[in-house]
Scaffold this motif. Structure first.
Motif, PDB file in Angstrom:
ATOM      1  N   ALA A 156       0.972  -0.878  -0.006  1.00 36.35           N
ATOM      2  CA  ALA A 156       0.004   0.121   0.010  1.00 36.35           C
ATOM      3  C   ALA A 156       0.841   1.330  -0.034  1.00 36.35           C
ATOM      4  O   ALA A 156       0.614   2.262  -0.670  1.00 36.35           O
ATOM      5  CB  ALA A 156      -1.024  -0.057   1.144  1.00 36.35           C
ATOM      6  N   GLY A 157       2.122   1.057   0.872  1.00 33.22           N
ATOM      7  CA  GLY A 157       2.853   2.239   0.715  1.00 33.22           C
ATOM      8  C   GLY A 157       3.464   2.652  -0.501  1.00 33.22           C
ATOM      9  O   GLY A 157       3.743   3.779  -1.079  1.00 33.22           O
ATOM     10  N   GLY A 158       3.592   1.407  -1.237  1.00 31.31           N
ATOM     11  CA  GLY A 158       4.175   1.408  -2.800  1.00 31.31           C
ATOM     12  C   GLY A 158       3.150   2.122  -3.754  1.00 31.31           C
ATOM     13  O   GLY A 158       3.539   3.186  -4.602  1.00 31.31           O
ATOM     14  N   GLY A 159       1.957   1.623  -3.375  1.00 34.79           N
ATOM     15  CA  GLY A 159       0.868   2.620  -4.350  1.00 34.79           C
ATOM     16  C   GLY A 159       0.486   4.020  -3.947  1.00 34.79           C
ATOM     17  O   GLY A 159       0.628   4.962  -4.749  1.00 34.79           O
ATOM     18  N   LEU A 160       0.809   4.200  -2.519  1.00 32.00           N
ATOM     19  CA  LEU A 160       0.719   5.781  -2.160  1.00 32.00           C
ATOM     20  C   LEU A 160       1.985   6.214  -2.697  1.00 32.00           C
ATOM     21  O   LEU A 160       1.895   7.801  -2.911  1.00 32.00           O
ATOM     22  CB  LEU A 160       0.728   5.922  -0.718  1.00 32.00           C
ATOM     23  N   ALA A 161       3.194   5.923  -2.829  1.00 33.46           N
ATOM     24  CA  ALA A 161       4.310   6.493  -3.228  1.00 33.46           C
ATOM     25  C   ALA A 161       4.197   6.905  -4.939  1.00 33.46           C
ATOM     26  O   ALA A 161       4.344   8.003  -5.431  1.00 33.46           O
ATOM     27  CB  ALA A 161       5.545   5.588  -3.124  1.00 33.46           C
ATOM     28  N   ALA A 162       3.435   5.712  -5.447  1.00 33.05           N
ATOM     29  CA  ALA A 162       3.186   6.167  -6.968  1.00 33.05           C
ATOM     30  C   ALA A 162       2.382   7.246  -7.407  1.00 33.05           C
ATOM     31  O   ALA A 162       2.251   8.267  -7.942  1.00 33.05           O
ATOM     32  CB  ALA A 162       2.912   4.836  -7.674  1.00 33.05           C
ATOM     33  N   ALA A 163       1.283   7.232  -6.288  1.00 33.02           N
ATOM     34  CA  ALA A 163       0.455   8.310  -6.401  1.00 33.02           C
ATOM     35  C   ALA A 163       0.821   9.591  -5.821  1.00 33.02           C
ATOM     36  O   ALA A 163       0.480  10.606  -6.651  1.00 33.02           O
ATOM     37  CB  ALA A 163      -0.845   8.016  -5.336  1.00 33.02           C
ATOM     38  N   LEU A 164       1.784   9.532  -4.846  1.00 30.23           N
ATOM     39  CA  LEU A 164       2.475  10.969  -4.623  1.00 30.23           C
ATOM     40  C   LEU A 164       3.260  11.500  -5.656  1.00 30.23           C
ATOM     41  O   LEU A 164       3.373  12.552  -5.809  1.00 30.23           O
ATOM     42  CB  LEU A 164       3.262  10.575  -3.328  1.00 30.23           C
TER      43      LEU A 164
END
Length: 336
Positions: A182-190
């Motif tokens: 989920a942190g990787g998804g948030l990093a991509a979204a960021l």
């Protein structure tokens, strides 16, 4: 003549053989079986116990002394407008001279659990190895906080990192966003949000089995040999439902929640994506890498055979050691 019950028995046996043939268990790297055996279902009913276990683990990890070459600091910064402060875990090399690169790290946990503290030893080691400042974000969790709470917390942390670069000894031209699951998804979204709001530039996005697409396992079949263990389609639906505040898969999901929804990936920082070939996120990660490349974004993609979701948690395994070496090399290239 074959009786009806014999036909039924033959069909049951056939279905059982088919089920065994379609299972991915025999393909799992044996070194990763402890992770598989300790995994449990994620749901509204199990979430309190899952969080309690992770919080206890975080406290135990927090008591482990750090090596002399790294110091840790907890700091609260202003959150998004009208939101509470955001807590950051900051790792800084003690013996560095000159301006350092920096990593904004975002922890995993299906959007519903986890903390920066759980990654404290790994972040300390990485900070020392790379001679880099690492800022890890304790963003607000779902379902108590739905989208866009978590991504706005991460954006507040990124803005703070750029603004405080001088105080932290950070080179503004060498800042990376990174995360797992989920942190990787948030990093991509960021990375998308920073591009759209004009914050940056970021030199890379480092994504470990990122959670990118709310449709996986709900309105889209992920395939027969992925997501059978550790993080399943049912777990994924729970995580996304918690973040969105509704069932996933409709046409109204923002790309700042699910980066796979973003139509224009041009102008994003170079990406490193790592995923196991038995991970539920395999196809969405492959597709995101393909689309980044099509948009002209430099991409490095690593797929580890026999690896399930979260495989790097088994640090002594060959897959985890390969990932650590690949990740370190990617960071060094990004930092120049």
């Amino acid at each position: 003549m074959v009786s009806r019950w014999q036909l039924v028995l033959q069909w049951v046996r056939f279905e059982k053989r088919l089920e065994l043939m379609m299972s991915s268990r025999d393909r799992i790297d044996p070194e990763l079986m402890p992770l598989v055996e300790m995994s449990a279902e994620w749901s509204a009913a199990t979430l309190p116990a899952q969080r309690e276990a992770l919080d206890a683990m975080g406290q135990a990890v927090g008591a482990i002394p750090l090596p002399d070459m790294t110091r840790a600091e907890l700091r609260a910064i202003d959150g998004p407008d009208g939101a509470p402060p955001v807590q950051l875990l900051i790792m800084t090399p003690t013996a560095s001279a000159g301006k350092m690169p920096a990593i904004l790290h975002i922890h995993g946990g299906g959007f519903v659990a986890g903390s920066a503290q759980l990654y404290r030893p790994q972040l300390a080691s990485l900070s020392a190895q790379l001679d880099a400042v690492i800022v890890s974000v304790n963003y607000r969790l779902a379902p108590e906080t739905i989208f866009p709470g978590a991504i706005e917390d991460c954006f507040a942390a990124l803005k703070w990192l750029f603004a405080q670069a001088e105080e932290l000894g950070v080179d503004r031209e060498r800042i990376v966003v990174a995360g797992e699951s989920a942190g990787g998804g948030l990093a991509a979204a960021l990375a998308i949000l920073a591009r759209d709001r004009g914050v940056g530039p970021l030199v890379a996005q480092m994504l470990a089995f990122p959670m990118l697409d709310d449709r996986t396992g709900s309105t889209r079949d992920a395939g027969d040999f992925v997501g059978e263990f550790v993080w399943t389609a049912a777990d994924n639906k729970f995580g996304w439902s918690s973040l969105l505040g509704r069932s996933p898969g409709d046409n109204e999901v923002s790309p700042y929640a699910a980066p796979a929804r973003c139509e224009d990936l041009s102008g994003l920082p170079p990406a490193f994506i790592a995923v196991g070939d038995l991970d539920l996120f395999l196809e969405e990660n492959l597709e995101y890498a393909r689309r980044l490349a099509r948009a002209g974004v430099p991409i490095e993609l690593k797929v580890y055979p026999g690896a399930v979701h979260g495989f790097m948690l088994v640090e002594t395994s060959r897959a985890a050691r390969l990932y650590a070496a690949d990740q370190r090399a990617a960071y060094l290239r990004a930092f120049g």
